[in-house]
Design a protein around this motif. Structure first.
Motif, PDB file in Angstrom:
ATOM      1  N   VAL A 112       1.112  -0.968   0.235  1.00  0.00           N
ATOM      2  CA  VAL A 112      -0.191   0.157  -0.214  1.00  0.00           C
ATOM      3  C   VAL A 112       1.106   1.057  -0.176  1.00  0.00           C
ATOM      4  CG1 VAL A 112      -1.283   1.342   1.176  1.00  0.00           C
ATOM      5  CG2 VAL A 112      -1.906  -0.943   1.922  1.00  0.00           C
TER       6      VAL A 112
ATOM      7  N   GLU B  55      11.503   2.392   4.292  1.00  0.00           N
ATOM      8  CA  GLU B  55       9.757   2.040   4.864  1.00  0.00           C
ATOM      9  C   GLU B  55       9.949   1.233   5.444  1.00  0.00           C
ATOM     10  OE1 GLU B  55       7.729   2.822   1.582  1.00  0.00           O
ATOM     11  OE2 GLU B  55       8.473   4.586   0.923  1.00  0.00           O
TER      12      GLU B  55
ATOM     13  N   LYS C 121      11.462   0.098  -6.189  1.00  0.00           N
ATOM     14  CA  LYS C 121      10.466  -0.555  -5.377  1.00  0.00           C
ATOM     15  C   LYS C 121      10.976  -2.283  -5.716  1.00  0.00           C
ATOM     16  CE  LYS C 121       8.054   2.084  -3.449  1.00  0.00           C
ATOM     17  NZ  LYS C 121       7.806   2.679  -1.363  1.00  0.00           N
TER      18      LYS C 121
ATOM     19  N   ASP D 177      10.635  -1.446   3.364  1.00  0.00           N
ATOM     20  CA  ASP D 177       9.831  -1.235   1.689  1.00  0.00           C
ATOM     21  C   ASP D 177      11.200  -0.306   1.113  1.00  0.00           C
ATOM     22  OD1 ASP D 177       9.012  -1.075  -0.423  1.00  0.00           O
ATOM     23  OD2 ASP D 177       7.906   0.926   0.373  1.00  0.00           O
TER      24      ASP D 177
ATOM     25  N   GLU E  83       7.512  -0.888   7.883  1.00  0.00           N
ATOM     26  CA  GLU E  83       6.142  -1.342   7.942  1.00  0.00           C
ATOM     27  C   GLU E  83       5.361  -2.268   8.487  1.00  0.00           C
ATOM     28  OE1 GLU E  83       4.870  -0.849   3.901  1.00  0.00           O
ATOM     29  OE2 GLU E  83       6.324   1.059   3.577  1.00  0.00           O
TER      30      GLU E  83
ATOM     31  N   PHE F 236       1.606  -1.212  -5.215  1.00  0.00           N
ATOM     32  CA  PHE F 236       1.987  -1.391  -5.674  1.00  0.00           C
ATOM     33  C   PHE F 236       2.867  -3.193  -5.708  1.00  0.00           C
ATOM     34  CE2 PHE F 236       4.423   0.820  -2.846  1.00  0.00           C
ATOM     35  CZ  PHE F 236       5.465   0.331  -2.474  1.00  0.00           C
TER      36      PHE F 236
END
Ligand code: MN
Length: 235
Positions: free
Chosen positions: A34, A86, A138, A117, A88, A56
């Motif tokens: 998300v 990141e 990513k 992430d 998460e 994604f």
């Protein structure tokens, strides 16, 4: 698949995750993510308000499973000068389906892990500017390091609690799972309107504010209440 099938290449492995307190492994089918699910991070990336969630994906073999009580060596990827963390909450699904209700989505959760992430922010910024896809930003190798999965049967449904990341003992990201714009069951339910979910799917649920760059040699320490700690050394 039947037992009479055979493959033209040997040893193409199914990616798996370690499970806390178990020698069993969790097979990874897909990794969904998300974007912008905490208001403070949405603001730092230039958005505002409660927009519909957007998603994604990362390839399943971007999963890098770090077992309990170990430190993962996270390779710094090629092609970037601006690798961002990141932190998460990762949700693993035991069941799937389409158009799940929020209750069905909640019941589909198998467990949780701490995840990162990892993002080539410079390539993401260039892709956004050019209207190009995000895969190089990513979906690279080792872009989804995760600690062991903790079964929901043991830790309960996680809807609040601290989520934070330290780099070299400095606090970079700090938030609360309760601050998600789209809580886990709602995010899964919405995702299931776009894709038929399956057992083995993972969902990265977004990151709080404070994303930033890491360098080779940095020590990353991610924590989520109830899930312990994930320690990575960038190499
Ligand atoms: Mn993210």
């Amino acid at each position: 698949m039947t037992t009479s099938e055979h493959f033209s290449l040997p040893d193409v492995a199914v990616p798996t995750l370690a499970i806390a307190g178990s020698t069993a492994r969790f097979p990874v089918r897909r990794i969904y993510c998300v974007g912008r699910n905490y208001a403070d991070h949405a603001r730092e990336m230039g958005a505002s308000g409660r927009e519909l969630p957007f998603f994604f994906a990362k390839p399943a073999d971007a999963a890098f499973s770090v077992p309990e009580a170990t430190r993962g060596a996270l390779p710094y990827p090629p092609g970037t000068q601006d690798l961002h963390h990141e932190v998460e909450l990762v949700v693993a699904l035991a069941a799937g389906g389409r158009d799940l209700s929020i209750e069905q989505a909640a019941a589909a959760v198998w467990g949780y892990a701490i995840g990162l992430d990892m993002t080539r922010r410079d390539l993401q910024a260039a892709a956004k500017k050019a209207g190009r896809p995000w895969e190089t930003a990513k979906a690279f190798d080792y872009s989804a390091p995760m600690g062991p999965l903790h079964p929901v049967a043991r830790v309960g449904a996680l809807s609040s609690g601290v989520i934070e990341l330290r780099v070299n003992d400095q606090l970079r990201q700090s938030g609360d799972l309760a601050d998600m714009i789209w809580p886990v069951p709602e995010a899964i339910a919405y995702l299931s309107t776009l894709f038929e979910l399956q057992p083995g799917d993972l969902l990265f649920t977004g990151t709080p504010a404070g994303v930033g760059a890491v360098q080779v040699g940095d020590r990353l320490e991610a924590r989520i209440a109830g899930l312990g700690v994930l320690i990575l050394q960038v190499t």
